[in-house]
Design a protein around this motif. Sequence first.
Motif, mmCIF file in Angstrom:
data_model
loop_
_atom_site.group_PDB
_atom_site.id
_atom_site.type_symbol
_atom_site.label_atom_id
_atom_site.label_comp_id
_atom_site.label_asym_id
_atom_site.label_seq_id
_atom_site.Cartn_x
_atom_site.Cartn_y
_atom_site.Cartn_z
ATOM 1 N N VAL A 71 0.879 -1.170 0.000
ATOM 2 C CA VAL A 71 0.000 0.000 0.000
ATOM 3 C C VAL A 71 0.917 1.221 0.000
ATOM 4 N N GLN A 72 1.165 1.750 -1.186
ATOM 5 C CA GLN A 72 2.194 2.774 -1.353
ATOM 6 C C GLN A 72 1.862 4.077 -0.631
ATOM 7 N N ASP A 73 0.584 4.432 -0.569
ATOM 8 C CA ASP A 73 0.219 5.660 0.144
ATOM 9 C C ASP A 73 0.501 5.535 1.636
ATOM 10 N N LEU A 74 0.382 4.334 2.174
ATOM 11 C CA LEU A 74 0.706 4.110 3.582
ATOM 12 C C LEU A 74 2.209 4.249 3.812
ATOM 13 N N LEU A 75 3.003 3.774 2.862
ATOM 14 C CA LEU A 75 4.454 3.938 2.954
ATOM 15 C C LEU A 75 4.826 5.420 2.951
ATOM 16 N N ARG A 76 4.207 6.168 2.053
ATOM 17 C CA ARG A 76 4.467 7.611 1.982
ATOM 18 C C ARG A 76 4.045 8.297 3.283
ATOM 19 N N ARG A 77 2.914 7.867 3.813
ATOM 20 C CA ARG A 77 2.412 8.496 5.043
ATOM 21 C C ARG A 77 3.366 8.268 6.209
ATOM 22 N N ARG A 78 3.984 7.099 6.284
ATOM 23 C CA ARG A 78 4.923 6.817 7.365
ATOM 24 C C ARG A 78 6.156 7.732 7.271
ATOM 25 N N VAL A 79 6.616 7.995 6.055
ATOM 26 C CA VAL A 79 7.744 8.921 5.877
ATOM 27 C C VAL A 79 7.355 10.310 6.369
ATOM 28 N N GLU A 80 6.159 10.738 6.004
ATOM 29 C CA GLU A 80 5.684 12.056 6.445
ATOM 30 C C GLU A 80 5.543 12.114 7.963
ATOM 31 N N MET A 81 5.002 11.064 8.556
ATOM 32 C CA MET A 81 4.791 11.041 10.003
ATOM 33 C C MET A 81 6.102 11.173 10.772
ATOM 34 N N TYR A 311 6.154 3.333 23.708
ATOM 35 C CA TYR A 311 6.207 4.747 23.324
ATOM 36 C C TYR A 311 5.649 4.891 21.911
ATOM 37 N N SER A 312 5.366 6.120 21.529
ATOM 38 C CA SER A 312 4.872 6.397 20.179
ATOM 39 C C SER A 312 5.967 7.080 19.364
ATOM 40 N N MET A 313 5.735 7.244 18.090
ATOM 41 C CA MET A 313 6.709 7.936 17.246
ATOM 42 C C MET A 313 6.931 9.382 17.698
ATOM 43 N N PRO A 314 5.873 10.156 18.003
ATOM 44 C CA PRO A 314 6.102 11.522 18.513
ATOM 45 C C PRO A 314 6.880 11.538 19.832
ATOM 46 N N GLU A 315 6.597 10.579 20.735
ATOM 47 C CA GLU A 315 7.341 10.511 21.995
ATOM 48 C C GLU A 315 8.817 10.244 21.729
ATOM 49 N N TYR A 316 9.092 9.345 20.795
ATOM 50 C CA TYR A 316 10.472 9.026 20.437
ATOM 51 C C TYR A 316 11.194 10.288 19.968
ATOM 52 N N ALA A 317 10.570 11.020 19.051
ATOM 53 C CA ALA A 317 11.198 12.229 18.517
ATOM 54 C C ALA A 317 11.429 13.263 19.617
ATOM 55 N N ARG A 318 10.432 13.468 20.480
ATOM 56 C CA ARG A 318 10.582 14.452 21.559
ATOM 57 C C ARG A 318 11.715 14.077 22.504
ATOM 58 N N ASP A 319 11.806 12.786 22.860
ATOM 59 C CA ASP A 319 12.845 12.355 23.786
ATOM 60 C C ASP A 319 14.242 12.483 23.185
ATOM 61 N N VAL A 320 14.381 12.187 21.902
ATOM 62 C CA VAL A 320 15.675 12.338 21.236
ATOM 63 C C VAL A 320 16.085 13.809 21.235
ATOM 64 N N VAL A 321 15.187 14.674 20.808
ATOM 65 C CA VAL A 321 15.496 16.102 20.718
ATOM 66 C C VAL A 321 15.792 16.684 22.099
ATOM 67 N N PHE A 322 14.938 16.392 23.070
ATOM 68 C CA PHE A 322 15.099 16.965 24.410
ATOM 69 C C PHE A 322 16.419 16.550 25.045
#
Length: 650
Positions: A71-81, A311-322
């Motif tokens: 499902v190519q649109d799902l692949l694209r969406r994961r990159v965007e997310m 954890y979620s993807m946003p939590e992962y990103a926040r923890d890395v940055v912080f």
Amino acid sequence: MPASQKSDWSAQKSAEYYGLPRWGQGHFTADDTGCLCVRPLGEDGPSIRLADVLAEAEAEYGLRPPLTIRVQDLLRRRVEMLNEAFHRAIEEEGYAGHYRGVFPIKVNQLREVVEEILDAGRDYDFGLEAGSKPELLIALSQLDRKGDILVCNGYKDEAYIRAALLGIRLGREVILVIEQFSEVDAIIKVSREMGVEPKIGFRVKLSIAGEGKWATSSGDNAKFGLTSTEIVAAAKKLKRAKLGQCVKLVHFHIGSQVPNILTIKKAVREAARFYCEIRKMGFNLKYLDVGGGLGIDYDGSRTNFESSMNYSMPEYARDVVFNIKSVCEQADVPVPDIISESGRALVAPHSVLVVEAVDRIVKIPEVEKAKSGGKKQPLLADLQYILDNKDGHGALERFHDAQQKKDEAANLFSLGYLDLPTRAKADTMYWQICADIYAKLKQDGYIPEELENLGALLAEQYVCNFSVFQSLLDHWALDQLFPIAPLQRLNEEPTIEATLVDITCDSDGKVSEFVDLEDVRHSLRLHPLGKKPYYLGFFLVGAYQDIMGDLHNLFGRVNEIHVFLEDDEEDGFYIEETIKGFSTDEVLDFIQYKGADLTRAMKKQIDTATRADVVKPREGVRLLQLYTDMLKQKTYLSPASKPAKKAAKK
């Protein structure tokens, strides 16, 4: 269930049982007609019924399961997310650096996947990571813009280094990550020969231990990475070679599918300390590469279980940055641009393996009822007494008694005192007793520890037309769990406890562990097989499974289709590309058997049989044609059935 008794089962109950709302993350659901649907853009976006995709694949292209749906649109969406998660975290934390993600090609090297990721990530300056010479050659050809980032990992010989420096000459941001101390001298030598100034990174060997199935990727015994002593020595060598200004990156990796966010936090903080200290040594570092590890919640439990993540993807990103910002501020060092190598989290959800259940193996076959009258064999009479349980004995006592009689039947049979029909009846009655015990235990809600595996022992086996070794290698090799669910009939109650077996001639070719919210299931409730094809979907299989499959029993690559959303189409999708699975001839070529040579050898045998009058000439022609036709066919079973029809829309 009696015909007059109406079931209150619904598609939503099936969705809950198979875990769609949990592991599906809004991308997978069931509609009122009982069809499993994918929502590439999330729960508020349009949906596609996978049964409709299968029907079109067969009707228009002649492709049947086993089949991979991308499902190519799902692949694209994961990159965007992923990119949006880091951009939001950077904005919220007031982080002065940028995010530059890369896709590690090893997770899925297929051209269609890599191209789709790069296209979806173009606006985010998304790049690639390579870990071998072939992967490096792919990446160099695909990154076509000045400044495109390419991280070079893995063992490096001089040819590898030359190829990377070629990319630098073309204006790409190619970074050679030193993972072994011996690579320092090789990079110095080749860069001097080519007259190209390299861009260099240090992979540090963290003291933090990893977690999950790939925990050994970090720590003192890790395969890759420089110790603190080696980093200091490498830094001195590069300064002496007047390449100190080329050191641009610090890199670490704590393993794929890290289930616990605390492990990630600790690793990021330690790596950030390395970054700060190396900068203080006079190196103008630009990047901190946090490697892979971002997981997929395969079972939907949101825990630190190895097939999940807490954890979620946003939590992962926040923890890395912080945590990077916190360490850098403490050390009074400018923050780096952040690179991550998240592969599994990008590609796993977009791919669905569809297989057909073509047969079943049952524990309790239907047998003729014994005729009334006459003296019953004592052993069978004892088993019947245990089955009837008129005395109301407990579950454990009945089970122990039945087990004793089963063993007694086997011994009598081996000694010649029991004939085969009686042995068969004894075995059947034993399994009937077990089924009766288990049904009552489930009703009571308590199962003694000794009988916990009884359900798995009673489960039927559904024979599925695929190879675990080709399409689900991680399940066999690493006990990786993948969500599994029927694609249709979800508005019917599943009543058969089953495990799955493939069509290879190997006892390990099976799936007997399934995702569950609290633990691992040892069977899965499915529907009775009927006249229509019964399709099962294996979900979240887009990472590693495509490329790591082997040719056990010479079952090759399965059929594949690429699906895109399309509002103008009646069913909301179109099939953009199809790839046929390997034919028998193609698979045999991998092991140095040429179809033409095999055909000549068979023709020679048939000609000999014809001259000896073993077969008639016309029959010989038909036999040779049968052989050559089989060489052209697919390696998997070809069940005779009518094409599936598209489900009616409500």
